[in-house]
Motif scaffolding. Structure first.
Motif, PDB file in Angstrom:
ATOM      1  N   SER A 289    -102.335  18.518  14.505  1.00  0.00           N
ATOM      2  CA  SER A 289    -101.269  17.828  15.241  1.00  0.00           C
ATOM      3  C   SER A 289    -100.884  16.562  14.491  1.00  0.00           C
ATOM      4  CB  SER A 289    -101.724  17.480  16.668  1.00  0.00           C
ATOM      5  OG  SER A 289    -102.824  16.586  16.615  1.00  0.00           O
ATOM      6  N   ASN A 290     -99.628  16.216  14.595  1.00  0.00           N
ATOM      7  CA  ASN A 290     -99.098  15.029  13.935  1.00  0.00           C
ATOM      8  C   ASN A 290     -98.602  14.041  14.984  1.00  0.00           C
ATOM      9  OD1 ASN A 290     -99.488  16.282  11.416  1.00  0.00           O
ATOM     10  ND2 ASN A 290     -97.483  17.283  11.547  1.00  0.00           N
ATOM     11  N   ARG A 291     -98.637  12.781  14.620  1.00  0.00           N
ATOM     12  CA  ARG A 291     -98.060  11.749  15.483  1.00  0.00           C
ATOM     13  C   ARG A 291     -97.545  10.610  14.601  1.00  0.00           C
ATOM     14  NH1 ARG A 291     -97.466  10.577  20.577  1.00  0.00           N
ATOM     15  NH2 ARG A 291     -98.634  12.454  21.127  1.00  0.00           N
TER      16      ARG A 291
ATOM     17  N   GLN B 113     -95.522   6.816  14.638  1.00  0.00           N
ATOM     18  CA  GLN B 113     -95.203   5.661  15.470  1.00  0.00           C
ATOM     19  C   GLN B 113     -94.476   4.599  14.646  1.00  0.00           C
ATOM     20  OE1 GLN B 113     -98.892   4.285  17.195  1.00  0.00           O
ATOM     21  NE2 GLN B 113     -98.733   5.648  18.948  1.00  0.00           N
TER      22      GLN B 113
ATOM     23  N   ARG C 194    -102.417  12.508  11.242  1.00  0.00           N
ATOM     24  CA  ARG C 194    -102.554  13.974  11.235  1.00  0.00           C
ATOM     25  C   ARG C 194    -104.006  14.283  11.559  1.00  0.00           C
ATOM     26  NH1 ARG C 194     -99.775  18.312   9.140  1.00  0.00           N
ATOM     27  NH2 ARG C 194    -101.016  20.096   8.472  1.00  0.00           N
TER      28      ARG C 194
ATOM     29  N   SER D   1     -93.032   6.627  19.761  1.00  0.00           N
ATOM     30  CA  SER D   1     -94.038   7.569  19.303  1.00  0.00           C
ATOM     31  C   SER D   1     -93.472   8.970  19.423  1.00  0.00           C
ATOM     32  CB  SER D   1     -95.320   7.439  20.135  1.00  0.00           C
ATOM     33  OG  SER D   1     -96.273   8.398  19.754  1.00  0.00           O
TER      34      SER D   1
ATOM     35  N   LEU E  98     -93.954  13.392  17.792  1.00  0.00           N
ATOM     36  CA  LEU E  98     -94.782  14.337  17.058  1.00  0.00           C
ATOM     37  C   LEU E  98     -94.252  14.615  15.666  1.00  0.00           C
ATOM     38  CD1 LEU E  98     -95.548  16.897  19.925  1.00  0.00           C
ATOM     39  CD2 LEU E  98     -96.960  14.989  19.113  1.00  0.00           C
TER      40      LEU E  98
END
Length: 323
Positions: A53-55, A57, A44, A251, A253
Motif C-alpha cells: 500500500s502507498n500513502r 502526504q 510504501r 493525504s 493513496l
C-alpha cells in the motif's frame, strides 16, 4: 584618503563585521514572527502476505513561540545595539585611517623637502670645503678651517641616507594604507610637492562636545546597551515559555490523488508550555554571567570616555600651543 576608504583591509573587515551584525539582528528578529514550513512524504508498506500500500502526504506546518516575558525582544534589542556598535566602529576606522593617511602624506612631503634641503646644503658645503682648501694652500687660513668645513660636509652627507630610508618607509606605509603593495606609489609620488598646510576652519568647542563626535565613545555606549539587553534576555529565560503549533495537509493513496477531491484533509493544533523546574541553578548562573559582562561593558565605557577626554584635552592644549 579616498583610496584608503575604498581599499584598506581594516575598512573591509569593519564593513564585514557590520554586515554580520545586521544578519544576526535579522535572525533574532525572525523569532518574533510565526514560522511556516512545507512538508511532504511518501510511504510504501507491506503487511504479511497482503499486497503493498502507498500513502502520500503534503502539508504546511506552523509554529509560534509567544514572547510573553520578553526574551526574544531582549535578544533583538541586543542585536540592534550590536549593529549600532559595529556601525560606530566602522566610523572609527574611517576617522583613524583618514588621519593616518593624511599624516603619512604630510610626513612624505616633509621628508622630500628635508631631503632636497640636505642635498642643497651638501652642495654648498662641498663648495665651501673646496674654497677652504684653496685658501689653506694659499696660506690664508689654517688647516683647522679645512677640517671644520669637512666635518660640516660629512655631517650633512650622513643625514641624507637616513632621510632616504624614512622617505621609502613612509612611501611603503602609505601604499599599504591604500590597499596596495609597498612599492606601488613610488613613481606616482616621486616628484616633490609642497607640504600641505592645515586650514583654520577647525572649530574648537568644549571637550564634552568634542567627545560626542568620537565614534569609539559611541561604540562603547552601544556595547553597554547590548550587554544590558542580554541581562534581560537571560532573566526572561528563567520563566515559562509558551508555544502554539499546528499543521494542515492532504493525504492520498496515490501521488495524483493529492490534487483530487478524494484526498483526505489532515489537520492538528498544539499548544504547549514549558516550565523550568530544576536546572541546578544554570539559569540563575547565566543571569550572573550576563550581569558580569554588563559590568565589564560599563567599566569599559567609562575607561573609553576617560581616555577620550584625556586625548581631547591633550590635543586642544597642543593645538593652542602650536598656533
Amino acid at each position: 584618503i579616498e583610496r584608503t576608504m575604498a581599499a584598506n583591509t581594516s575598512v573591509g573587515i569593519a564593513r564585514a563585521s557590520l554586515q554580520q551584525a545586521r544578519a544576526v539582528r535579522d535572525v533574532q528578529s525572525s523569532g518574533l514572527l510565526p514560522r511556516i514550513d512545507g512538508s511532504g512524504s511518501a510511504d510504501r508498506s507491506r503487511l504479511g502476505g497482503a499486497g503493498t500500500s502507498n500513502r502520500f502526504q503534503a502539508g504546511l506546518d506552523a509554529g509560534w513561540e509567544l514572547d510573553l516575558f520578553g526574551a526574544t525582544r531582549s535578544a533583538v534589542d541586543a542585536a540592534e545595539a550590536d549593529v549600532r556598535a559595529a556601525g560606530a566602529r566602522l566610523a572609527d576606522v574611517h576617522v583613524s585611517l583618514a588621519a593616518e593617511t593624511a599624516l603619512a602624506y604630510i610626513d612624505l612631503r616633509g621628508l622630500q623637502s628635508r631631503l632636497a634641503i640636505a642635498r642643497q646644503n651638501l652642495a654648498l658645503q662641498s663648495e665651501t670645503l673646496q674654497i677652504a682648501r684653496w685658501r689653506a694652500q694659499a696660506g690664508l687660513v689654517s688647516s683647522t678651517d679645512v677640517e671644520q668645513a669637512r666635518a660640516e660636509s660629512e655631517r650633512t652627507a650622513a643625514q641624507i641616507p637616513a632621510l632616504e630610508i624614512q622617505l621609502n618607509q613612509t612611501l611603503h606605509g602609505l601604499a599599504v594604507l591604500t590597499g596596495q603593495p609597498p612599492g606601488a606609489l613610488h613613481a606616482e609620488l616621486a616628484s616633490v610637492r609642497p607640504v600641505p598646510q592645515a586650514g583654520d576652519a577647525l572649530a574648537l568647542g568644549i571637550p564634552a562636545e568634542t567627545l560626542r563626535q568620537r565614534a569609539d565613545v559611541r561604540a562603547a555606549e552601544h556595547q553597554v546597551a547590548a550587554a544590558l539587553s542580554r541581562v534581560a534576555q537571560a532573566d526572561a529565560l528563567r520563566y515559562p515559555s509558551f508555544r502554539i503549533g499546528g499543521s494542515l495537509g492532504l493525504s492520498a493513496l496515490t501521488l495524483g490523488g493529492l490534487a483530487s477531491s478524494g484526498a483526505t484533509t489532515v489537520s492538528s493544533l498544539l499548544a504547549a508550555v514549558s516550565v523550568p523546574l530544576f536546572d541546578a541553578g544554570a539559569a540563575r548562573a547565566q543571569v550572573r554571567v550576563q550581569g558580569a559582562a554588563f559590568e565589564q561593558a560599563r567599566l569599559g565605557y567609562r575607561a573609553v570616555v576617560l581616555d577620550a577626554l584625556r586625548e581631547v584635552e591633550d590635543s586642544l592644549v597642543a593645538l593652542r600651543g602650536n598656533r
